[in-house]
Structures are given as C-alpha cells and as structure tokens.
Design a protein around this motif. Sequence first.
Motif, PDB file in Angstrom:
ATOM      1  N   ASN A   1      41.252  46.002  36.141  1.00  9.94           N
ATOM      2  CA  ASN A   1      41.884  46.341  37.400  1.00  9.94           C
ATOM      3  C   ASN A   1      43.382  46.154  37.206  1.00  9.94           C
ATOM      4  OD1 ASN A   1      42.944  46.527  39.968  1.00  9.94           O
ATOM      5  ND2 ASN A   1      41.432  45.170  40.921  1.00  9.94           N
ATOM      6  N   PRO A   2      44.187  47.221  37.235  1.00  6.87           N
ATOM      7  CA  PRO A   2      45.621  47.085  36.971  1.00  6.87           C
ATOM      8  C   PRO A   2      46.364  46.313  38.050  1.00  6.87           C
ATOM      9  CG  PRO A   2      45.092  49.323  37.673  1.00  6.87           C
ATOM     10  CD  PRO A   2      43.791  48.628  37.460  1.00  6.87           C
ATOM     11  N   ALA A   3      45.677  45.960  39.136  1.00  6.29           N
ATOM     12  CA  ALA A   3      46.341  45.233  40.220  1.00  6.29           C
ATOM     13  C   ALA A   3      46.222  43.724  40.070  1.00  6.29           C
ATOM     14  CB  ALA A   3      45.774  45.670  41.568  1.00  6.29           C
ATOM     15  N   ASN A   4      45.070  43.241  39.559  1.00  5.28           N
ATOM     16  CA  ASN A   4      44.874  41.795  39.488  1.00  5.28           C
ATOM     17  C   ASN A   4      43.692  41.481  38.581  1.00  5.28           C
ATOM     18  OD1 ASN A   4      42.336  41.887  41.112  1.00  5.28           O
ATOM     19  ND2 ASN A   4      43.758  42.495  42.755  1.00  5.28           N
ATOM     20  N   ASN A   5      43.467  40.162  38.357  1.00  2.00           N
ATOM     21  CA  ASN A   5      42.343  39.689  37.539  1.00  2.00           C
ATOM     22  C   ASN A   5      41.241  39.082  38.398  1.00  2.00           C
ATOM     23  OD1 ASN A   5      43.711  40.410  35.215  1.00  2.00           O
ATOM     24  ND2 ASN A   5      44.537  38.350  34.850  1.00  2.00           N
ATOM     25  N   ASP A   6      41.132  39.491  39.655  1.00  2.00           N
ATOM     26  CA  ASP A   6      40.210  38.852  40.590  1.00  2.00           C
ATOM     27  C   ASP A   6      38.750  38.972  40.168  1.00  2.00           C
ATOM     28  OD1 ASP A   6      42.420  38.222  42.038  1.00  2.00           O
ATOM     29  OD2 ASP A   6      42.058  39.619  43.686  1.00  2.00           O
ATOM     30  N   ALA A   7      38.411  39.981  39.376  1.00  2.00           N
ATOM     31  CA  ALA A   7      37.012  40.158  38.953  1.00  2.00           C
ATOM     32  C   ALA A   7      36.611  39.186  37.858  1.00  2.00           C
ATOM     33  CB  ALA A   7      36.777  41.594  38.495  1.00  2.00           C
ATOM     34  N   LEU A   8      37.576  38.496  37.257  1.00  2.00           N
ATOM     35  CA  LEU A   8      37.289  37.508  36.212  1.00  2.00           C
ATOM     36  C   LEU A   8      36.680  36.260  36.841  1.00  2.00           C
ATOM     37  CD1 LEU A   8      37.715  36.812  33.148  1.00  2.00           C
ATOM     38  CD2 LEU A   8      39.833  35.674  33.875  1.00  2.00           C
ATOM     39  N   TYR A   9      35.771  35.601  36.117  1.00  2.00           N
ATOM     40  CA  TYR A   9      35.114  34.406  36.652  1.00  2.00           C
ATOM     41  C   TYR A   9      36.131  33.303  36.942  1.00  2.00           C
ATOM     42  CZ  TYR A   9      31.971  30.390  36.940  1.00  2.00           C
ATOM     43  OH  TYR A   9      31.310  29.261  37.360  1.00  2.00           O
ATOM     44  N   GLN A  10      37.020  32.982  35.962  1.00  2.00           N
ATOM     45  CA  GLN A  10      38.028  31.936  36.169  1.00  2.00           C
ATOM     46  C   GLN A  10      39.203  32.178  35.236  1.00  2.00           C
ATOM     47  OE1 GLN A  10      36.858  27.940  35.136  1.00  2.00           O
ATOM     48  NE2 GLN A  10      38.502  26.969  36.306  1.00  2.00           N
ATOM     49  N   GLU A  11      40.398  31.901  35.720  1.00  2.00           N
ATOM     50  CA  GLU A  11      41.607  32.000  34.905  1.00  2.00           C
ATOM     51  C   GLU A  11      42.427  30.735  35.088  1.00  2.00           C
ATOM     52  OE1 GLU A  11      45.599  34.832  34.378  1.00  2.00           O
ATOM     53  OE2 GLU A  11      43.997  35.402  35.769  1.00  2.00           O
ATOM     54  N   LEU A  12      42.821  30.112  33.959  1.00  2.00           N
ATOM     55  CA  LEU A  12      43.704  28.949  33.992  1.00  2.00           C
ATOM     56  C   LEU A  12      45.088  29.422  33.571  1.00  2.00           C
ATOM     57  CD1 LEU A  12      40.815  27.677  33.910  1.00  2.00           C
ATOM     58  CD2 LEU A  12      41.821  25.778  32.632  1.00  2.00           C
ATOM     59  N   THR A  13      45.897  29.748  34.540  1.00  2.00           N
ATOM     60  CA  THR A  13      47.201  30.345  34.277  1.00  2.00           C
ATOM     61  C   THR A  13      48.145  29.310  33.668  1.00  2.00           C
ATOM     62  OG1 THR A  13      46.877  31.818  36.164  1.00  2.00           O
ATOM     63  CG2 THR A  13      49.124  31.592  35.316  1.00  2.00           C
ATOM     64  N   GLY A  14      48.791  29.695  32.549  1.00  2.00           N
ATOM     65  CA  GLY A  14      49.782  28.832  31.914  1.00  2.00           C
ATOM     66  C   GLY A  14      49.223  27.578  31.300  1.00  2.00           C
ATOM     67  N   ALA A  15      47.913  27.506  31.067  1.00  2.00           N
ATOM     68  CA  ALA A  15      47.298  26.282  30.538  1.00  2.00           C
ATOM     69  C   ALA A  15      47.734  25.989  29.109  1.00  2.00           C
ATOM     70  CB  ALA A  15      45.769  26.403  30.604  1.00  2.00           C
ATOM     71  N   LEU A  16      48.114  27.030  28.361  1.00  2.00           N
ATOM     72  CA  LEU A  16      48.562  26.875  26.967  1.00  2.00           C
ATOM     73  C   LEU A  16      49.953  27.486  26.858  1.00  2.00           C
ATOM     74  CD1 LEU A  16      45.223  28.021  25.270  1.00  2.00           C
ATOM     75  CD2 LEU A  16      45.940  25.666  25.753  1.00  2.00           C
ATOM     76  N   PRO A  17      50.990  26.736  27.144  1.00  2.00           N
ATOM     77  CA  PRO A  17      52.340  27.312  27.261  1.00  2.00           C
ATOM     78  C   PRO A  17      52.812  28.059  26.021  1.00  2.00           C
ATOM     79  CG  PRO A  17      52.301  25.096  28.162  1.00  2.00           C
ATOM     80  CD  PRO A  17      50.978  25.305  27.491  1.00  2.00           C
ATOM     81  N   GLY A  18      52.372  27.666  24.863  1.00  5.06           N
ATOM     82  CA  GLY A  18      52.802  28.347  23.645  1.00  5.06           C
ATOM     83  C   GLY A  18      51.854  29.427  23.175  1.00  5.06           C
ATOM     84  N   GLY A  19      50.786  29.686  23.941  1.00  2.00           N
ATOM     85  CA  GLY A  19      49.780  30.648  23.530  1.00  2.00           C
ATOM     86  C   GLY A  19      48.808  30.047  22.527  1.00  2.00           C
TER      87      GLY A  19
END
Length: 866
Positions: free
Chosen positions: A717-735
Amino acid sequence: MRFSARAFETRGNSRRGRMGRWLLALGCLAMGWLALTAGGCGSNAVLLEDFTLSVTPASVAMTAGGATQQITVTSTAVNGYSALIAISISGLPAGVTASPASVVIAPGATETITLTAGATAATSSGTVTITGTSGARVHSATVALSVTAVPPADFTLAVNPTTVSVTAGGAGGSTAVSVSALNGFSAGVGITVSGLPAGVTVAPATPTVTPGTPQTLAVTAAASAVAGSSTVTVTGTSGALVHTATFTLNVAAAAPADFTLTLNPTSLTVTSGALGQGTAVLATAVNGFSGTVSVTVSGLPTGVTVAPATLTLTPGTSQTLTFTAAANAAAGTSSVSVTGVSGALSHTATLALTVAAPAGVNVTTYHNDNSRDGLNASETILTPTNVSSATFGKLNLLSVDGLVDAEPLYLSAVTISGQTHNVLYVVTEHDSVYAFDADSGTKLWKVSALGSGETTSDDHGCGQITPEIGITSTPVIDRTKGANGTIFVVAMTKDGSGAYHQRLHALDVTTGAETTGSPTEIAGTYPGTGDNSSGGNVVFAPGQYAERAGLLLMNSTIYLAWTSHCDARPYTGWVMGYSENTLQQTTILNLTPNGNEGSVWMAGDGLAADSAGNIYFLDANGTLDAKDTVTGFPVNNDYGNAMIKLSTANNALTVDDFFETYDSINESNNDVDLGSGGSLLLPDMVDANGVVHQLIVGAGKDTNIYVGDRNNLGKYNPANNDALYQELTGALPGGAWSMPAYFNYTVYYGGVGDNLKAFTITNALLGTTPSSKSATTFAYPGATPSVSANGTSNGIVWALESSTGSTAVLHAYDATNLSKELYNSTQAASGRDSFGTGNKFITPMIVNGKVYVGTPNGVAVFGLLP
C-alpha cells in the motif's frame, strides 16, 4: 368310350336342352377330355372359360392402433377367361377396415388390400372372406384374422428409499419419487403426501413429476415432532389414473446441543531440553451448539509444560497447544487429557505424549534449523556460571586455506575409517571443504570443488566478497542421504577460458567424495523481459551472481538463492530448487523477471521455511510494479525490496504472499532496502485473546523491525504500512546487516553501530523498546547472535564484533539480561583468546560445550579451559 350328344338333345332351345349340354360337359371332364363337340367328347369340343381366386398370406395378426397389414388378392384366368372380376371383403370385425373395400380386377391381376385396426378395435379372431364375382361366376378365398386390443396408457409410482429417518429439530431426510410410463403414457403426475405425523413436513409439498425424472422430497421434523414410526403415503394422480406408494418414516427425538473435541495430531514426541511441539485442538458444534468451550490440560508428566495452559475455543476455530519438555524431564510416554467444558457439557480428547531423551546434537543447516532461530536448546555443558574468562576461552584455531564466510556445521558420532568422531565441517572461499574432529581439531579430510584447470572466481570489482569467491554460503547436510550422509555445497569457479561456473556438489560426509551425479552445473531461464533477457526469457549468467544465502533443504529439495556482485547490473532475483536425489533442477523462480535487481543477500542468512512447505526471505532493492487492483500482486511479477512468502506446492515455486513498505520504491532507489538483513520465523504465539499467530521477523537498512503475519503479510500500500502485523519504527537506528536470534519469548538483534538488544514478546507482540541491551555497540556489519540453552534455562547469547580488518571479539551475555556480559575474548591477559581480525558476516555456532567462529583463515574454537 364316347358319349353322344344326341342321347341328351331335345328339339328347340329349351332349358332341358341346356341342362343336357352341361351334363355332357361334366361327363367329358370326368372322362378326362377337355373338349366338347356337337357329337360328344372329343378334341374338337368347345372350351369352358372361368377364373380362380387366391389370397396371401393365409393369416394376419394385428394390434389395435398398431401397424397396418397387407393381403394380396390374385385372380387367375381359366381357358382364356377375360371378363372383369369384382372383389369384395366380408367378415371384418368391428373397428377393422380394408382399403380398398372393393375393387375390380382383370383375370390374371393382383390387388393389394391394406387392413387397419383402429385403436378401439376389440380383441378378436375369425375368418375374413374375399369374394370375386364376374357375371354368374363367383369364387372366394379366406384369411384368418386375429386382433389384439391395446391396453390403456398408465403409469407406475415408486419411492426410494422406502425408509426415511429424521431427527426432531435436527437432521432431515429425503426420498425420491419416480414415475414410470406404461403404454405411451406421457402426462405429468401430480404428487400429494398423506399420513405425515404432526410436526413433519415435506418439500415440495405438491410437485408434478414427469415420467423418467425423479423428484426428491425433503422430509423435515420440527423440534416439536413426536418420536415414532409411521407409514406415509405418496399418491400420484393424472386424470382418472391414481397410484400410490408408501415409505416408512422414523422420527427420532431431538438431540441436545453439544460439541466434540479433537486433537491433531493425537500423538506428539518432544525432546528434553528442545523446542516444544504443538497439537491443534478443535471444538466442533453438534445440533446447533453455539457456546464457547474452555479447555484445560491434565496429566502432564513432570518437567513438561503446555502453553497456553488454558484457552477458550470458538467452535470451528482451532488453537494450538505447545508442549515443551525441560532438560530434566524423564523419557517416557504419557496419556495427557485435554478437556473442554461448556456449561454442563464436558468432553475429553487424549494426547499420547512421548518425552524423548536428547540424541547427539547436530547442526546441519544455517542458524540451527529452517526457522533460522539460531538456538541450540540442548546445550548441557555451557552455563552462565561457567562461561567466564577464568574458566572459558580459546581452545584451538583450525587452519584452512581461505576466508570462512559460511557458518561451520556439526555432526555427532560419525564413523570415519573405523573411528567415531564428532565432526566439524568447514568451507572456504578457496573452494575447499574440510572435515575436522570437533573435539581434538584433527583434520579428517579435505577436498576441493575446483574442476581441472579451474581457479576460484575473482571478486568482480566488488568488496562484498573479496579477494576471491569460492564457497560463500553455508552448506546443508542430510545425514540420511547416501550410504553415510551427504553435505551439499555450492561452489563458484572460473575456467581457463575465463568462463564462470556455479555448481552444486553432493559430498559423502565421511570421505568428502563426490556422490553419484555430483556435481551438477547450475543454469536457468525464466519467462521475462528483464535484465539479461533473450527471446522472452531472462537468463541466469553464473558470473553475475554469488550464492550468499545459506542452503535450504526441505522435502528432498535443496533451495538456492542468488545475489549480485554489489549492484553491478545486469542482474535479477533468482530462487532455484534441485532434487537432492538426482541433483537436477526441479523448479525455478525469478523475483524480477520483467525488471532488474531484487537479489537475495540477507547477510548470509538461509532461506527460512515452515512445516507447511512455505519459504520466507527478504530480497534487496529492485523493480516493484504497480499492483493489480483485484489480486494485490504486482502486475508484471516484479517483487524488488520485499518480505516474500513462496509456496512449493506441486514442486513449483510461486509467490504466495509478500509485504512491501509503503515507500518501497523510494527505498530501492536510495539503496535503503530490506535485503541487507535476514528473516526469522517465530514459534506459534498466543495473543491476549487466546488467538494463535504465526509470525516472521525481519529488518533491513531503514532502521525498522517488521513483524509479519505469515498467513497475511500485507502486500503493498503506497500510503501506509497498516496491513503489516507490527512495525517497530526506528528500533535499529543504524539498520540491520545481520539477522536476529530467538529464545524463550525474546528476539535478539544486533544492528550496525548499535547495542545488542533484546525485544521481549508479550501476547504475540514484540516490545516497542528493548527489555535489555548490551553495553558494547557493534560496528558494521553489526552482529548476528546465536543462543545456547538447556531447554528454557541457562540461556547465553553469543555475538561477534567482526568488522573486516578490525580485531574480532567474541561476546557472551546472560540471555535474561544483556547488560550482564559473561565473557568476551579480550578479557584474558596477554591476548590469550585473540583469534585475529573480523570477517564480516560471521555467525557463531555453539554445540556440545564449544563455540565455533569463522575467521579469515580458519575456525576459532572456544570452550571450557582444561
């Protein structure tokens, strides 16, 4: 003798004279003379003219209203008779006609007469006379005629079955009414049903049945219907015709609402100190049951636990009970009761649970198993108590001829040259395969994957795998294949003409010898117009790729995934399957067949797989098409920068589901893709509502951790990741240029320039902040941790600082609290545990009291100090 006419003659023309002549003629005939003369009988006598009449056939049989019959009348002239003959018919029974009824024929002629018996003609038999008249001459012939009357049109009526059983307020029954036509009957038959007991109905109530086409009568009994047996009459009416058939109706009393409880499977084997095994419990509604069912488990042997301990079932939806045996659980088989209760209703299903003692531990694939959890839960030697620099350290450094990028593998109790060894298998970028005694470090055998006149591949100007490319990926071992077991290896070589080769080798684990049919050259094409396509197919060019991801063995098929040399096009994303029995390619898939890039790196992680035969992984930056508005899949089948689920049904690789971040295209264009990291399949997780979730965890360069529902990854969905079960945004700052590990409801991640972090799972969700983290940060490429434990206790998380050219450091942490470092290889004085510089994507392997770590020129072995 001669008669004289004079003797009879009288004068004049009197009647008496005529009579005399006739008498004379008769006399002549009696004497055999044919002529009559004036003076008597003689050759000059006058001829007597006449005719005869005959009919064929002599008898005729007819059916009223049936086919006509014909008779033939024949007249014959006698002595030249030529007068016309009138033919007439008499004696026809009522209802039978002749055509023609009368006719005139000439002597010597025949006439056909058609007899017709009307539908109303009665049954009869008699003689019909055909008379021919010509002047005074009259002759006749007869035909025997029989007529059979037609029976009236009618029908028969039948029901099948003749016994119908129904339950009051429950299951109904049925019987089929059929009409059979008699004597041309063709009308519809109206059906009525009588004799039904109170509360019982049939549908349809009054159908019309056509001969030859049965009609089903559905019989239903209301809850108020009284139990018993009765005879029900089915009547068929058509005009004045009426027929009946009967069936016996048995009405059973209404059954109470209830449920059944089942387990699948009904028997489980769990190993002491190993991961648990699950059985699905299902409640099925009976007689309209609509309640919920509370489930409890009893009869567990000592040391065995079940999760969840209790659950609530909705009929028709199963949930999983996972049974785990602690390291101290005694071996044996028990009957475990799983009981479901709803109000006064209670049912129990029995599980045959076997606890097995742990066998010799084997590490046959990357990160321990196909879920890639990195967990050895059968480690009984190393504990948080004895892993310290005082008691634990480097024991050996096994020298080899090149970089060790692959994780070493391990088999226990292998017989080689008559001796039993625990064996460590090591592969190098110099295209060599080694077998070492894992305890003593003795080299047992070494073989090369180079062909005659070949060298390893150059690095294609890419610093990712350098200075040579040989065997990069972690092999896979099938201990049951071949006479002694087989290790499967992918090797890259370059021949004297400069051509590159990728080959799949199958080697005997006791000798290193190639098995029958080994090696096989790896090649492939796939329909598409993307990079390096020709004639409508993209073509696999072996020099453009490296096999970086660990090999996956599942259902007798070895799966391979391919990466590029840096981002040097042309290249696309390839996944291939080869039979471990024949080493022949059985399936192939391209992930960007009509685009470019989309290769599989995953920091050396292997393709993951579940028990249903599905494959999971992350691919790198590449083409992503617009989505089909109906299916949600890319219109041109290009899946760059995605979390992907493949089906292997019918031995064919197909994309079953996928997830793309909302800004996937922008991430690909800026080389901030998912493909730098690997993926991990979690064991079944239960949320706060008792619902079981099957999850995948992965992360790449964009700093986020993505948790996907393996049954619904979410697509794009180019608008958002809402269909994903869970997202931890920025949890790994260096990737992430690494993959996680899992132990005891905790996921461990080592991002670039970041601390090693523990994310605890509660109610099937990862904590949004780490529950603990290490003091040490890990420079590029971060760390891929591994875990040793004894069941769910004595957990230790192992991680490496392995930046190329920098000092490599092995760390050990308490799995319950990463801030508690148990050991690192710089703690001992005088560099006692030093093992050289880092080697980028290195994963520690722990088994049987030892930790094995790949280095640029060997394998470092750590364990309890002597």
